[in-house]
Motif scaffolding. Sequence first.
Motif, PDB file in Angstrom:
ATOM      1  N   ILE A  63     107.188  32.816 -47.802  1.00  0.00           N
ATOM      2  CA  ILE A  63     106.015  33.410 -48.452  1.00  0.00           C
ATOM      3  C   ILE A  63     104.710  32.884 -47.845  1.00  0.00           C
ATOM      4  O   ILE A  63     103.767  33.632 -47.654  1.00  0.00           O
ATOM      5  CB  ILE A  63     106.029  33.139 -49.981  1.00  0.00           C
ATOM      6  N   LYS A  64     104.669  31.614 -47.493  1.00  0.00           N
ATOM      7  CA  LYS A  64     103.421  31.031 -46.967  1.00  0.00           C
ATOM      8  C   LYS A  64     103.042  31.596 -45.598  1.00  0.00           C
ATOM      9  O   LYS A  64     101.912  31.451 -45.158  1.00  0.00           O
ATOM     10  CB  LYS A  64     103.488  29.508 -46.945  1.00  0.00           C
ATOM     11  N   ASP A  65     103.977  32.257 -44.927  1.00  0.00           N
ATOM     12  CA  ASP A  65     103.700  32.837 -43.608  1.00  0.00           C
ATOM     13  C   ASP A  65     103.203  34.280 -43.674  1.00  0.00           C
ATOM     14  O   ASP A  65     102.784  34.839 -42.664  1.00  0.00           O
ATOM     15  CB  ASP A  65     104.949  32.791 -42.725  1.00  0.00           C
ATOM     16  N   ILE A  66     103.231  34.877 -44.861  1.00  0.00           N
ATOM     17  CA  ILE A  66     102.834  36.285 -45.006  1.00  0.00           C
ATOM     18  C   ILE A  66     101.315  36.414 -44.940  1.00  0.00           C
ATOM     19  O   ILE A  66     100.588  35.733 -45.652  1.00  0.00           O
ATOM     20  CB  ILE A  66     103.352  36.880 -46.330  1.00  0.00           C
ATOM     21  N   VAL A  67     100.850  37.310 -44.068  1.00  0.00           N
ATOM     22  CA  VAL A  67      99.417  37.578 -43.924  1.00  0.00           C
ATOM     23  C   VAL A  67      99.081  38.969 -44.461  1.00  0.00           C
ATOM     24  O   VAL A  67      98.040  39.168 -45.078  1.00  0.00           O
ATOM     25  CB  VAL A  67      98.982  37.474 -42.438  1.00  0.00           C
ATOM     26  N   VAL A  68      99.967  39.922 -44.230  1.00  0.00           N
ATOM     27  CA  VAL A  68      99.743  41.312 -44.655  1.00  0.00           C
ATOM     28  C   VAL A  68     101.030  41.840 -45.284  1.00  0.00           C
ATOM     29  O   VAL A  68     102.134  41.553 -44.798  1.00  0.00           O
ATOM     30  CB  VAL A  68      99.352  42.210 -43.452  1.00  0.00           C
ATOM     31  N   ILE A  69     100.869  42.601 -46.369  1.00  0.00           N
ATOM     32  CA  ILE A  69     101.982  43.298 -46.998  1.00  0.00           C
ATOM     33  C   ILE A  69     101.652  44.784 -46.973  1.00  0.00           C
ATOM     34  O   ILE A  69     100.529  45.178 -47.288  1.00  0.00           O
ATOM     35  CB  ILE A  69     102.219  42.834 -48.450  1.00  0.00           C
ATOM     36  N   GLY A  70     102.616  45.584 -46.600  1.00  0.00           N
ATOM     37  CA  GLY A  70     102.401  47.022 -46.562  1.00  0.00           C
ATOM     38  C   GLY A  70     103.641  47.774 -46.972  1.00  0.00           C
ATOM     39  O   GLY A  70     104.653  47.177 -47.357  1.00  0.00           O
ATOM     40  N   GLU A  71     103.549  49.072 -46.898  1.00  0.00           N
ATOM     41  CA  GLU A  71     104.712  49.907 -47.122  1.00  0.00           C
ATOM     42  C   GLU A  71     104.661  51.053 -46.134  1.00  0.00           C
ATOM     43  O   GLU A  71     103.583  51.432 -45.662  1.00  0.00           O
ATOM     44  CB  GLU A  71     104.823  50.393 -48.566  1.00  0.00           C
ATOM     45  N   TYR A  72     105.828  51.559 -45.789  1.00  0.00           N
ATOM     46  CA  TYR A  72     105.862  52.722 -44.910  1.00  0.00           C
ATOM     47  C   TYR A  72     107.041  53.607 -45.264  1.00  0.00           C
ATOM     48  O   TYR A  72     108.002  53.160 -45.889  1.00  0.00           O
ATOM     49  CB  TYR A  72     105.880  52.326 -43.432  1.00  0.00           C
TER      50      TYR A  72
END
Length: 166
Positions: free
Chosen positions: A35-44
Amino acid sequence: MQGEIKKQNSSGIVRLQGDKVFWDYDNKNILQIDIKDIVVIGEYTNSDGPYLDDWFLTFVTKDGQWQSIPWYADNIDELTQYLSDKFHQDLNETYLANSTEWKSIVRYPTHLKEKTLFTLTPCATYKEPKTFLDKILSSVGFGNLDTTQNITLTEEVQTELTNASR
């Protein structure tokens, strides 16, 4: 007396362990994200449905890599609730649920919300089907057509990654 029919989830299972997200498919771990490495969350979404997964939750990490989990995986609601709490952004609400074509958006961070996540670029040998017959042939892998496209992060997302690494 009828036996109970148990539906097998063909999209795998999401699980949280500490501050890590795991996605298991066919009793094998497919991905693990800290989790600490996540910069962007998206969906496609793509046009692979209804028989294949066509809607995904995507995580872009500090190293510029991205990994996706099918939105149909078991426990996805628990994951989106956890992420909503962790990132202070409502990720339970979906934006692409009814999309049947290629589309991508950013969900987090807030200043990029609803911006495009990915850019599609036709490969060097790309040849678009023009007629109805070409489209049918192409969809089943016949014809002298190459519809391959490269998927890259948009410039806005790449800038976010650069800023996150400072």
